[in-house]
Design an enzyme around this catalytic site. Structure first.
Site, PDB file in Angstrom:
ATOM      1  N   GLY A 115      13.603  52.704 152.116  1.00 41.99           N
ATOM      2  CA  GLY A 115      14.143  53.987 151.143  1.00 41.99           C
ATOM      3  C   GLY A 115      13.187  53.603 149.862  1.00 41.99           C
ATOM      4  O   GLY A 115      12.027  52.971 149.727  1.00 41.99           O
TER       5      GLY A 115
ATOM      6  N   ILE B  98      13.829  51.839 147.387  1.00 35.20           N
ATOM      7  CA  ILE B  98      13.887  49.999 146.930  1.00 35.20           C
ATOM      8  C   ILE B  98      12.743  49.493 147.913  1.00 35.20           C
ATOM      9  O   ILE B  98      12.041  48.718 147.445  1.00 35.20           O
ATOM     10  CB  ILE B  98      15.221  49.703 147.171  1.00 35.20           C
ATOM     11  CG1 ILE B  98      16.075  50.088 145.906  1.00 35.20           C
ATOM     12  CG2 ILE B  98      14.999  47.881 147.047  1.00 35.20           C
ATOM     13  CD1 ILE B  98      17.486  49.688 145.950  1.00 35.20           C
TER      14      ILE B  98
ATOM     15  N   ALA C 230      20.291  43.607 149.975  1.00 30.78           N
ATOM     16  CA  ALA C 230      21.116  44.867 150.379  1.00 30.78           C
ATOM     17  C   ALA C 230      22.473  44.753 149.922  1.00 30.78           C
ATOM     18  O   ALA C 230      23.057  45.008 148.845  1.00 30.78           O
ATOM     19  CB  ALA C 230      20.760  45.093 151.715  1.00 30.78           C
ATOM     20  N   ARG C 231      23.314  44.552 151.120  1.00 29.94           N
ATOM     21  CA  ARG C 231      24.921  44.162 150.832  1.00 29.94           C
ATOM     22  C   ARG C 231      25.110  42.859 151.935  1.00 29.94           C
ATOM     23  O   ARG C 231      24.558  42.749 152.644  1.00 29.94           O
ATOM     24  CB  ARG C 231      25.627  45.351 151.017  1.00 29.94           C
ATOM     25  CG  ARG C 231      25.558  46.561 150.478  1.00 29.94           C
ATOM     26  CD  ARG C 231      26.285  46.311 149.060  1.00 29.94           C
ATOM     27  NE  ARG C 231      26.538  47.401 148.034  1.00 29.94           N
ATOM     28  CZ  ARG C 231      25.705  47.562 147.142  1.00 29.94           C
ATOM     29  NH1 ARG C 231      24.450  46.924 147.174  1.00 29.94           N
ATOM     30  NH2 ARG C 231      25.741  48.643 146.264  1.00 29.94           N
TER      31      ARG C 231
ATOM     32  N   GLU D 195      32.069  38.118 149.020  1.00 29.53           N
ATOM     33  CA  GLU D 195      31.668  38.180 147.721  1.00 29.53           C
ATOM     34  C   GLU D 195      32.736  38.711 146.734  1.00 29.53           C
ATOM     35  O   GLU D 195      33.420  39.465 146.860  1.00 29.53           O
ATOM     36  CB  GLU D 195      30.488  39.285 147.691  1.00 29.53           C
ATOM     37  CG  GLU D 195      29.789  39.307 146.263  1.00 29.53           C
ATOM     38  CD  GLU D 195      28.574  40.055 146.536  1.00 29.53           C
ATOM     39  OE1 GLU D 195      28.484  41.102 145.559  1.00 29.53           O
ATOM     40  OE2 GLU D 195      27.635  40.103 147.343  1.00 29.53           O
TER      41      GLU D 195
ATOM     42  N   HIS E 252      24.662  38.536 142.990  1.00 29.06           N
ATOM     43  CA  HIS E 252      24.468  39.955 143.142  1.00 29.06           C
ATOM     44  C   HIS E 252      24.074  40.743 141.617  1.00 29.06           C
ATOM     45  O   HIS E 252      24.576  41.539 141.103  1.00 29.06           O
ATOM     46  CB  HIS E 252      25.891  40.538 143.252  1.00 29.06           C
ATOM     47  CG  HIS E 252      25.683  42.081 143.876  1.00 29.06           C
ATOM     48  ND1 HIS E 252      26.718  42.664 145.042  1.00 29.06           N
ATOM     49  CD2 HIS E 252      25.001  42.845 143.830  1.00 29.06           C
ATOM     50  CE1 HIS E 252      26.504  43.774 145.032  1.00 29.06           C
ATOM     51  NE2 HIS E 252      25.127  44.009 144.551  1.00 29.06           N
TER      52      HIS E 252
END
Length: 315
Positions: free
Chosen positions: A149, A151, A230-231, A259, A278
């Protein structure tokens, strides 16, 4: 979408945001225990930034008039648990573009630092040790960007001056871009073995949760580097630990699962793993871009125009 005088909840003081329409009462709330006003009067809710999902969704059940929920993140997974409390027709918007430059910048920082052995050099400096040697470069490396996308595209923009090798691109929807084809997720098994560096920039969805699991990682070439901006749950932590502890793969992670990473977790001291807490979007670029986004969104909302970056509408 028109709005009468009503409340807008912001995580910033309204006077710090240029261009806000005068047709709202602005209430500042950044996740504090006490609400700034009655949530029932809120029509546009801008969620606090980098607060827990529990904090973020806490007002939603008491917001019967809310019409737009605006996150300040590209991902929306932290608010999904509260959407069931909303009436139909509420628009959920993300902050597409706000974190693009900063996150792409960190993705390259992690890749370059890991390849060049910077973590070991920093530890060596602490011990007054001179770690000379031969280190890898971005130049001529092949890349696979998973999640192409805004990013992912920005990551490739920043790779170009480093004279890297071929770049493969993967997204939910295959398509053709000026730089070349974007492959479907189903093509990953064929693409992974060719990549020296795999960069994850995909949103967290049902399709991407655990995407980088044992099978995905096993298809990466020996010595390859996995970069995750990302995650955390996009990567299976147990499977990744098995690969890095064997010495076969390397990893550079801005996000982890769990996290925050708790003390004593084996990822902290796993070999060839670089961890940042993060901070992909938490840079000096965030606040001015977020404020410009809010001014645009609220101007459109006040004028009855469709807001941008709508990712879903409650039903």
């Amino acid at each position: 979408m028109t709005a009468k005088t009503a409340d807008v909840w912001l995580p910033f003081p309204a006077e710090e945001i240029e261009g806000l329409p005068a047709s709202f009462r602005y209430r500042r709330w950044d996740g504090e225990d006490a609400f700034p006003a009655d949530p029932a009067d809120c029509v546009f809710y801008v969620t606090p930034y980098m607060k827990s999902p529990e904090t973020t969704v806490r007002p939603l059940a008491a917001m019967p008039a809310v019409r737009v929920v605006q996150t300040l993140t590209a991902g929306i997974d932290h608010v999904l648990g509260g959407l069931g409390d909303l009436r139909p027709g509420v628009r959920l918007c993300n902050a597409a573009g706000v974190h693009t430059a900063s996150t792409a910048e960190l993705a390259l920082t992690l890749a370059l630092a890991s390849l060049r052995g910077i973590p070991g050099m920093v530890r060596g400096q602490d011990r007054e040790e001179w770690h000379a040697g031969f280190y890898e470069a971005l130049a001529d490396k092949s890349f696979l960007i998973v999640g192409y996308g805004s990013i992912g595209s920005a990551v490739e923009d920043r790779l170009v001056p480093f004279e890297c090798g071929p770049v493969a691109r993967v997204a939910r929807t295959p398509r053709t871009t000026a730089r070349g084809p974007v492959h479907a997720l189903a093509d990953l098994p064929q693409l992974l073995p060719a990549a020296d560096v795999v960069i994850l920039t995909t949103p967290l969805t049902d399709a991407t949760r655990g995407l980088a699991g044992a099978e995905f990682l096993s298809r990466m070439k020996d010595g390859a580097l996995l970069v995750n901006v990302a995650r955390g749950p996009v990567v299976d932590t147990g499977a990744l630990l098995a690969e890095v502890e064997s010495g076969r793969l390397r990893a550079a992670l801005d996000v982890t699962d769990p996290e925050p990473l708790p003390a004593g977790h084996p990822l902290w001291h796993a070999p060839n793993v670089l961890i940042t807490p993060h901070v992909g979007g938490s840079s000096s670029a965030f606040e001015p871009r977020a404020k410009r986004l809010l001014a645009r969104q609220l101007t459109r909302f006040a004028a009855g125009e469709p807001v941008e970056h709508t990712v879903l509408v409650t039903g």
